[in-house]
Scaffold this motif. Structure first.
Motif, PDB file in Angstrom:
ATOM      1  N   ALA A   1       1.182  -1.558  -0.211  1.00  0.00           N
ATOM      2  CA  ALA A   1       0.086  -0.105  -0.250  1.00  0.00           C
ATOM      3  C   ALA A   1       0.557   1.646   0.588  1.00  0.00           C
ATOM      4  O   ALA A   1       0.644   1.794  -0.552  1.00  0.00           O
ATOM      5  N   GLU A   2       2.066   1.455   0.449  1.00  0.00           N
ATOM      6  CA  GLU A   2       3.043   2.398   0.238  1.00  0.00           C
ATOM      7  C   GLU A   2       3.522   2.453  -0.734  1.00  0.00           C
ATOM      8  O   GLU A   2       3.751   3.512  -1.528  1.00  0.00           O
ATOM      9  N   ALA A   3       3.505   1.356  -1.535  1.00  0.00           N
ATOM     10  CA  ALA A   3       4.962   1.303  -2.861  1.00  0.00           C
ATOM     11  C   ALA A   3       3.477   2.451  -3.836  1.00  0.00           C
ATOM     12  O   ALA A   3       3.701   2.570  -4.742  1.00  0.00           O
ATOM     13  N   SER A   4       1.897   2.072  -3.380  1.00  0.00           N
ATOM     14  CA  SER A   4       1.403   1.975  -4.506  1.00  0.00           C
ATOM     15  C   SER A   4       0.947   3.679  -4.005  1.00  0.00           C
ATOM     16  O   SER A   4       0.788   4.725  -5.149  1.00  0.00           O
ATOM     17  N   ALA A   5       0.719   4.168  -2.604  1.00  0.00           N
ATOM     18  CA  ALA A   5       0.172   5.361  -2.162  1.00  0.00           C
ATOM     19  C   ALA A   5       2.009   6.611  -3.024  1.00  0.00           C
ATOM     20  O   ALA A   5       1.703   7.840  -3.225  1.00  0.00           O
ATOM     21  N   MET A   6       3.139   5.861  -3.410  1.00  0.00           N
ATOM     22  CA  MET A   6       4.273   6.650  -2.826  1.00  0.00           C
ATOM     23  C   MET A   6       4.025   7.639  -4.640  1.00  0.00           C
ATOM     24  O   MET A   6       4.668   7.927  -5.216  1.00  0.00           O
ATOM     25  N   ALA A   7       3.606   6.692  -5.812  1.00  0.00           N
ATOM     26  CA  ALA A   7       3.885   6.530  -7.184  1.00  0.00           C
ATOM     27  C   ALA A   7       2.057   5.906  -7.380  1.00  0.00           C
ATOM     28  O   ALA A   7       2.184   5.345  -8.733  1.00  0.00           O
ATOM     29  N   PRO A   8       1.155   6.485  -7.434  1.00  0.00           N
ATOM     30  CA  PRO A   8      -0.477   6.228  -8.001  1.00  0.00           C
ATOM     31  C   PRO A   8      -0.417   6.425  -8.997  1.00  0.00           C
ATOM     32  O   PRO A   8      -0.820   5.248  -9.537  1.00  0.00           O
ATOM     33  N   ASP A   9       0.492   7.256  -9.909  1.00  0.00           N
ATOM     34  CA  ASP A   9       0.330   7.693 -10.864  1.00  0.00           C
ATOM     35  C   ASP A   9       1.004   6.199 -12.157  1.00  0.00           C
ATOM     36  O   ASP A   9       1.131   6.994 -13.098  1.00  0.00           O
ATOM     37  N   ASN A  10       1.951   5.921 -11.729  1.00  0.00           N
ATOM     38  CA  ASN A  10       3.166   5.407 -12.528  1.00  0.00           C
ATOM     39  C   ASN A  10       2.815   4.004 -12.625  1.00  0.00           C
ATOM     40  O   ASN A  10       2.349   3.213 -11.952  1.00  0.00           O
ATOM     41  N   PRO A  11       2.353   4.035 -14.084  1.00  0.00           N
ATOM     42  CA  PRO A  11       1.324   2.485 -14.842  1.00  0.00           C
ATOM     43  C   PRO A  11       2.856   0.862 -14.567  1.00  0.00           C
ATOM     44  O   PRO A  11       2.515   0.026 -14.212  1.00  0.00           O
ATOM     45  N   ASP A  12       4.345   1.840 -14.685  1.00  0.00           N
ATOM     46  CA  ASP A  12       5.291   0.629 -14.231  1.00  0.00           C
ATOM     47  C   ASP A  12       4.595  -0.212 -12.576  1.00  0.00           C
ATOM     48  O   ASP A  12       5.571  -1.139 -12.724  1.00  0.00           O
ATOM     49  N   LEU A  13       5.154   0.538 -11.890  1.00  0.00           N
ATOM     50  CA  LEU A  13       4.358   0.327 -10.331  1.00  0.00           C
ATOM     51  C   LEU A  13       3.733  -0.228 -10.643  1.00  0.00           C
ATOM     52  O   LEU A  13       3.985  -1.057  -9.537  1.00  0.00           O
TER      53      LEU A  13
END
Length: 421
Positions: free
Chosen positions: A286-298
């Motif tokens: 969840a932390e990773a997703s919040a760090m870059a919510p608009d990064n498709p690669d992430l």
């Protein structure tokens, strides 16, 4: 009798000294003629007695020996580098102790030259995928020139390329201890005639070229530090080696060094899942997703990790988000389809285990219906992907397999035609 014995011993030492000098001259002559192998043979014939020679003869012996092995190293004998280096260092050691420096200056020059030879040989090794040999030579170059820490950095990279992780870890730990930064200044200017930005050797060259009127817009930039990469690699290698506690500490260090690196968060999350801490895993994801919510690669990577862990719903959410951000993200579309196919395949074992009773037959039909619905969901994802990528072989092949499994002959033949089969 004692006098005769003394004379005999003196004659023996005189003979030995003569033999040593003769063999040394033979070795030097062979070297001048380009025959390092013959020179090595001459030296080996006196190697057992050189310890009893005077300091000057010892220094000469090791200097010639250094030349012999340096020549053999240039001709491709990798182990000869180490022998040459130790021989030249022995010359310096002997002459420093005796206070008589005849060969030390030349030995130091030869050692400096060997650094370049080692680097060139290491480049050849890496080009030939002999990564361990390349790493060994780069580390020797670093030992010869400790101020050039970049050789140690390249040694670690070479070891990683060859998957020699323990060797690489030792080098990275040494770099970390040295607080190696690795950043440098780069000097650039724009070529007025071509409009291209070109890199200069140094500030002086950049200033001269700009003053000449052929270049403009000088820029000085510092390249990124390699420290965070080093600490990150330490964490990844500990994970690779299965040293989980050390890996967790390394991730703590790495994230402190580079708090914005979402891939570190993903790798740490994966490790916690491996250790059975699913709550920490979900928290970090969840932390990773919040760090870059608009990064498709992430989002795609989050999907991959969840898919590997069997968390299909979480994987689908991530893949759908990646596709929402980038509608043409083919790999996300393929993997999203695969989550449905994998779930459908997971029902087949239970279907095959059922018997012929009325209840078993009913259960079989129920499971088959679920499986087919999941396969169709997978097909819908790929049909949608096909609109923007009508010739994509990966999409077409996976679609053909799904329709084949469903027994949908009409669509199966349609996709086969698109595949050119």
């Amino acid at each position: 009798m004692r006098t005769k014995l003394f004379i005999l011993m003196a004659m023996m030492f005189s003979t030995l000294a003569f033999s040593q000098k003769s063999e040394l001259k033979d070795a030097e002559k062979a070297l001048k003629n380009g025959d390092a192998t013959a020179a090595k043979s001459s030296l080996e014939s006196i190697s057992g007695m050189i310890g009893g020679a005077d300091e000057r003869t010892q220094a000469q012996y090791y200097f010639v020996r250094g030349q012999v092995f340096a020549d053999l190293a240039k001709k491709g004998q990798a182990s000869a580098f180490d022998e040459a280096i130790s021989s030249y260092q022995k010359v310096i050691e002997i002459e420093d102790a005796s206070g008589k420096a005849k060969y030390s200056s030349d030995s130091r020059q030869m050692l400096a030259g060997m650094t370049s030879d080692l680097i060139n040989a290491a480049v050849d090794d890496n080009n030939n995928k002999k990564y361990k040999e390349g790493a060994d030579k780069l580390y020797m170059a670093y030992q010869l020139s400790p101020r050039d820490t970049i050789y140690l950095y390249y040694a670690a990279s070479s070891a990683v390329n060859g998957q020699h992780y323990e060797q690489a870890l030792g080098y990275y730990e040494e770099l970390k201890k040295l607080n190696y930064d690795g950043s440098t200044m780069s000097y650039k200017a724009t070529n007025i005639e071509t409009g291209e930005v070109e890199e200069m050797n140094d500030k002086t060259q950049m200033d001269i070229m700009v003053k000449s009127g052929t270049y403009k817009d000088p820029v000085m930039e510092r390249t990124p530090s390699k420290r965070s990469e080093i600490i990150k690699n330490i964490a990844l290698i500990y994970t690779q080696l299965g040293q989980d506690e050390k890996a967790l500490q390394a991730y703590t260090d790495a994230r402190a060094e580079n708090p914005d690196d979402v891939n570190l968060v993903l790798n740490e999350a994966n490790l916690y899942y491996k250790l059975g801490d699913k709550d920490k895993f979900k928290s970090l994801m969840a932390e990773a997703s919040a760090m870059a919510p608009d990064n498709p690669d992430l989002q795609y990577n989050i999907g991959v990790i969840n898919m590997e862990q069997g968390n299909l719903e979480e994987a689908r959410t991530a893949y759908k988000r990646a596709i929402e951000i980038n509608p043409g993200y083919v790999n996300a579309q393929l993997n999203l389809s695969t989550t449905y196919v994998n779930e459908g395949n997971g029902l087949i074992d239970e279907m095959n285990s059922l018997g012929n009773s009325r209840a078993d037959i009913a259960r079989y039909e129920e499971l088959k219906k679920q499986k087919d619905e999941l396969f169709r969901e997978g097909a819908i994802v790929l049909e949608d992907a096909l609109k923007n990528n009508p010739d994509n072989q990966g999409i077409l092949t996976q679609l053909k397999n799904i329709y084949g499994a469903l027994g949908d002959n009409e669509n199966f033949m349609r996709i086969k035609k698109l595949l050119g089969e």
